[in-house]
Motif scaffolding. Structure first.
Motif, short mmCIF file in Angstrom:
data_model
loop_
_atom_site.label_atom_id
_atom_site.label_comp_id
_atom_site.label_asym_id
_atom_site.label_seq_id
_atom_site.Cartn_x
_atom_site.Cartn_y
_atom_site.Cartn_z
N ALA A 1 0.96 -1.22 -0.09
CA ALA A 1 0.05 0.18 0.08
C ALA A 1 0.94 1.24 0.05
N LEU A 2 2.01 1.42 0.73
CA LEU A 2 2.82 2.36 0.84
C LEU A 2 3.54 2.68 -0.55
N LYS A 3 3.73 1.54 -1.25
CA LYS A 3 4.63 1.68 -2.47
C LYS A 3 3.50 2.01 -3.53
N LEU A 4 2.35 1.83 -3.66
CA LEU A 4 1.45 2.25 -4.37
C LEU A 4 1.10 3.61 -4.21
N ALA A 5 0.90 3.94 -2.92
CA ALA A 5 0.37 5.37 -2.78
C ALA A 5 1.49 6.14 -2.91
N THR B 1 3.90 5.71 -5.45
CA THR B 1 4.04 5.76 -6.83
C THR B 1 2.87 6.39 -7.82
N SER B 2 1.80 6.26 -7.04
CA SER B 2 0.57 6.95 -7.70
C SER B 2 0.82 8.49 -7.76
N PHE B 3 1.40 9.03 -6.77
CA PHE B 3 1.79 10.45 -6.82
C PHE B 3 3.11 10.73 -7.74
N GLN B 4 4.14 10.05 -7.28
CA GLN B 4 5.33 10.10 -8.09
C GLN B 4 5.20 10.17 -9.53
N LYS B 5 4.54 9.07 -9.89
CA LYS B 5 4.48 8.92 -11.35
C LYS B 5 3.59 9.80 -12.29
N LEU C 1 3.50 16.53 -1.94
CA LEU C 1 3.04 15.33 -0.97
C LEU C 1 3.58 15.43 0.15
N SER C 2 4.74 16.29 0.75
CA SER C 2 5.00 16.66 1.86
C SER C 2 4.10 17.60 2.48
N GLU C 3 3.07 18.16 2.08
CA GLU C 3 2.06 19.14 2.45
C GLU C 3 0.80 18.71 2.55
N PRO C 4 0.54 17.61 3.38
CA PRO C 4 -0.81 16.89 3.23
C PRO C 4 -2.00 17.99 3.85
#
Length: 279
Positions: free
Chosen positions: A167-171, A173-177, A211-214
């Motif tokens: 879940a962490l990986k896909l969360a 990568t969904s933003f990053q990619k 992503l660092s500003e939720p």
């Protein structure tokens, strides 16, 4: 207990480099050459991995198996391992959904111990140090952590539930990619009108990742009523330039779920996410 023998499925650019890092804490690191390309053979040799003729031989000799393969192949690879009857520790380290990780754990779980894993970062070569996140049985995760002690693969255990690492990986990568694709769309639109360099100049004034500003998500929700139509206009502009507009239309559709939060300055992050999940 002596050093374990490790098997890698399969030595791609990430898998081979990660496996090589484990070599210092393992009796041997094996890979199967059956059906592999000449590029895979050359890569495995370059990283000093020990070659075995087939999957059965690898599984019979390995205490720990790490699966790092194309995501679409993850369940088929695990199925092949299950058919042989592997009874060791299986590290499912592919970029797959938590649900698929759980299916793999169920598939292998009667005979083997499964740890969910996810590697975030570039392959550990040239000084790069990715992190392998783990979730699953504590003792098994600790064995994997020990395998990468004092190597360029950093390990962090997230918890005891299979699926957390995936879940962490896909969360992430969904933003990053997706953000990289958005960069391409933004530049394509700007280039069509001769302002692409100025766009880069504007962006350079701001550093860091959204992503660092939720906490800003709540502000986005309050502004969604006007941001959505703005993105629809941007989508029209992309389409006029012959560029794909579906991503921005999808973003606009997502923002529409927050339309009832118009200018709500008191909205919290939790409330905003709840409205997004249950419109």
């Amino acid at each position: 207990m002596g050093q374990p023998t490790v098997g890698i499925l399969h030595p791609g650019s990430m898998g081979a480099a990660v496996a090589a890092c484990a070599a210092g804490n393992a009796a041997a690191v094996l890979w199967s050459s059956a059906g592999r390309s000449r590029a895979s053979v050359a890569r495995a040799e370059r990283f000093g991995l020990a070659r075995v003729p087939n999957l059965r031989d690898l599984l019979e000799r390995s205490d720990v198996v790490i699966s790092l393969c194309p995501p679409a192949a993850a369940e088929d690879v695990a199925g092949g391992v299950a058919e042989v009857g592997f009874t060791g520790l299986y590290v499912e380290a592919n970029a797959i959904s938590p649900e698929r990780s759980l299916r793999i754990a169920e598939l292998l779980g009667e005979a083997a111990t499964v740890v969910d894993g996810a590697v975030i970062g570039s392959p550990p070569v040239g000084g790069k140090m990715p992190t392998m996140y783990l979730s699953g049985p504590a003792a098994a995760a600790a064995r994997v952590e020990k395998l990468f002690e004092e190597t360029d693969v950093q390990v962090k255990v997230l918890g005891s539930e299979v699926g957390q690492a995936s879940a962490l990986k896909l969360a992430y990568t969904s933003f990053q990619k997706t953000s990289r694709v958005l960069v391409a769309l933004a530049l394509g639109m700007a280039r069509e009108h001769g302002v692409d360099q100025e766009l880069v100049n504007v962006a350079a004034r701001r550093t860091g990742s959204y992503l660092s500003e939720p906490e800003y998500v709540a502000k986005v929700a309050g502004r969604a009523w006007r941001w959505g139509p703005e993105l629809e206009e941007a989508a029209d502009t992309l389409a006029a330039a012959g560029l794909p507009a579906e991503m921005l239309r999808a973003a606009a559709s997502t923002l529409a779920r927050w339309n009832d939060a118009k200018d709500d300055g008191e909205l919290t992050l939790t409330e905003a996410l709840n409205r997004l999940a249950r419109p």
